[in-house]
Design a protein around this motif. Structure first.
Motif, PDB file in Angstrom:
ATOM      1  N   CYS A  81     -38.254  37.311   3.704  1.00 20.90           N
ATOM      2  CA  CYS A  81     -38.985  36.835   4.881  1.00 20.90           C
ATOM      3  C   CYS A  81     -38.094  36.820   6.113  1.00 20.90           C
ATOM      4  CB  CYS A  81     -39.519  35.423   4.642  1.00 20.90           C
ATOM      5  SG  CYS A  81     -40.505  35.232   3.141  1.00 20.90           S
ATOM      6  N   THR A  82     -38.720  37.017   7.276  1.00 25.48           N
ATOM      7  CA  THR A  82     -38.012  36.830   8.537  1.00 25.48           C
ATOM      8  C   THR A  82     -37.923  35.340   8.832  1.00 25.48           C
ATOM      9  OG1 THR A  82     -40.089  37.059   9.765  1.00 25.48           O
ATOM     10  CG2 THR A  82     -38.751  39.040   9.481  1.00 25.48           C
ATOM     11  N   VAL A  83     -36.800  34.934   9.391  1.00 26.98           N
ATOM     12  CA  VAL A  83     -36.582  33.534   9.734  1.00 26.98           C
ATOM     13  C   VAL A  83     -36.052  33.449  11.150  1.00 26.98           C
ATOM     14  CG1 VAL A  83     -36.154  32.804   7.360  1.00 26.98           C
ATOM     15  CG2 VAL A  83     -34.249  33.598   8.766  1.00 26.98           C
ATOM     16  N   ASN A  84     -36.306  32.329  11.804  1.00 27.55           N
ATOM     17  CA  ASN A  84     -35.789  32.063  13.142  1.00 27.55           C
ATOM     18  C   ASN A  84     -34.994  30.770  13.120  1.00 27.55           C
ATOM     19  OD1 ASN A  84     -37.034  34.295  14.420  1.00 27.55           O
ATOM     20  ND2 ASN A  84     -38.973  33.182  14.500  1.00 27.55           N
ATOM     21  N   GLU A  85     -33.947  30.744  13.909  1.00 23.68           N
ATOM     22  CA  GLU A  85     -33.171  29.511  14.007  1.00 23.68           C
ATOM     23  C   GLU A  85     -34.032  28.376  14.561  1.00 23.68           C
ATOM     24  OE1 GLU A  85     -29.695  30.236  16.258  1.00 23.68           O
ATOM     25  OE2 GLU A  85     -28.863  31.704  14.859  1.00 23.68           O
ATOM     26  N   ASP A  86     -34.885  28.708  15.509  1.00 23.92           N
ATOM     27  CA  ASP A  86     -35.820  27.731  16.065  1.00 23.92           C
ATOM     28  C   ASP A  86     -37.169  27.937  15.402  1.00 23.92           C
ATOM     29  OD1 ASP A  86     -37.319  25.961  17.476  1.00 23.92           O
ATOM     30  OD2 ASP A  86     -37.118  26.953  19.429  1.00 23.92           O
TER      31      ASP A  86
END
Length: 299
Positions: free
Chosen positions: A263-268
């Motif tokens: 999965c793609t993840v974002n820090e925010d």
């Protein structure tokens, strides 16, 4: 066929001797001389009887292309019926087939009746490798190529051009196939499924990257519709309220089937990745081998 092989061997030897540079040799007086002196090492045509094929079988496609560009002798050896282009294609595309081409090594289907009584058809193994490399990672109509950018109808289904051969990927094969789909942008739900519909079956195994569940279904009756199914959830669900983006894959090895997810993840967590841009990828996750291929019908 024997005379033709001898003519090819004689031609290869003459072609190489004509292009071979002068080789220095030492005379009885100890001086280096050129001309008719015979070198102590083996020439390329002599190595072509066996050692060259052993080494060439270890080369990848890029290196084989560079070898083809070296000289006509290597180009002919690489394209031989038992040469490295055929061996490379057999390894790379084992267990996969194209609708009109069959499996990579389906040579008998390419021999016309008039040719079958005289000699074996010459197959362009390099060209066949290129065709499989270009068409295997693509979708069928109404989609074109290897990318889907527009969905015209809800609940649309995109089929891959390549088909998996359960008979070649059985438990005794000790070989596998891995297919991967990169989801860059996703406005809705999606899933990855393996089906046996084209072989006359009514079964499917579907992986949902959002829920982490694997569902196995079999249609028992068309009208009224009756379906038998079961599911397991080897992976956790993704973050609620966000559609899956990332990489999903299916792996079949020795008759066993597994799915992968990244999965793609974002820090925010509150931010959204701009449409069409790749977010940072998280770790790989795998369902493990969750079923065999006994549910599929046909090949």
């Amino acid at each position: 066929e024997v005379m033709e092989a001898l003519r090819e061997k004689r031609f290869f030897g003459l072609a190489f001797r004509a292009a071979r540079p002068l080789v220095p040799a030492r005379s009885r007086s100890g001086r280096e001389s050129f001309g008719d002196a015979q070198p102590s090492h083996l020439s390329l045509p002599e190595l072509a009887e066996g050692p060259y094929f052993i080494l060439a079988m270890m080369l990848d496609a890029h290196t084989l292309c560079r070898s083809d560009a070296t000289c006509r002798l290597l180009r002919q050896l690489n394209r031989a019926n038992a040469g490295p282009w055929r061996a490379l294609g057999g390894r790379m595309f084992h267990g996969m087939e194209l609708e009109r081409e069959g499996i990579f090594e389906a040579v008998e289907e390419m021999v016309t009746p008039t040719e079958s009584g005289r000699k074996h058809a010459r197959v362009d193994w390099k060209g066949r490798y290129l065709k499989f490399r270009n068409e295997v990672p693509t979708f069928r109509l109404p989609f074109m190529g290897g990318q889907i950018k527009l969905i015209r109808t809800p609940d649309d289904v995109a089929y891959c051009k390549c088909r998996l051969r359960a008979d070649l990927l059985c438990a005794d094969s000790q070989r596998g196939v891995y297919l991967e789909v990169d989801v860059v942008s996703n406005p809705d739900n999606l899933s990855l499924a393996v089906v046996d519909f084209e072989s006359g079956g009514r079964s499917s195994v579907t992986f949902s990257p959002d829920t982490g569940a694997v569902i196995r279904e079999k249609k028992l009756q068309e009208s009224p519709r009756k379906v038998q199914g079961a599911y397991i959830q080897p992976l956790t669900t993704t973050r609620p309220g966000r559609k899956f983006e990332g990489i999903i894959g299916v792996y079949i090895f020795s008759g066993q089937l597994a799915f992968f997810r990244r999965c793609t993840v974002n820090e925010d967590e509150t931010s959204e990745t701009p449409q069409g841009e790749r977010g940072e990828l998280g770790p790989w996750e795998c369902t493990g081998f969750i079923t065999d291929l006994s549910w599929s019908e046909g090949q």
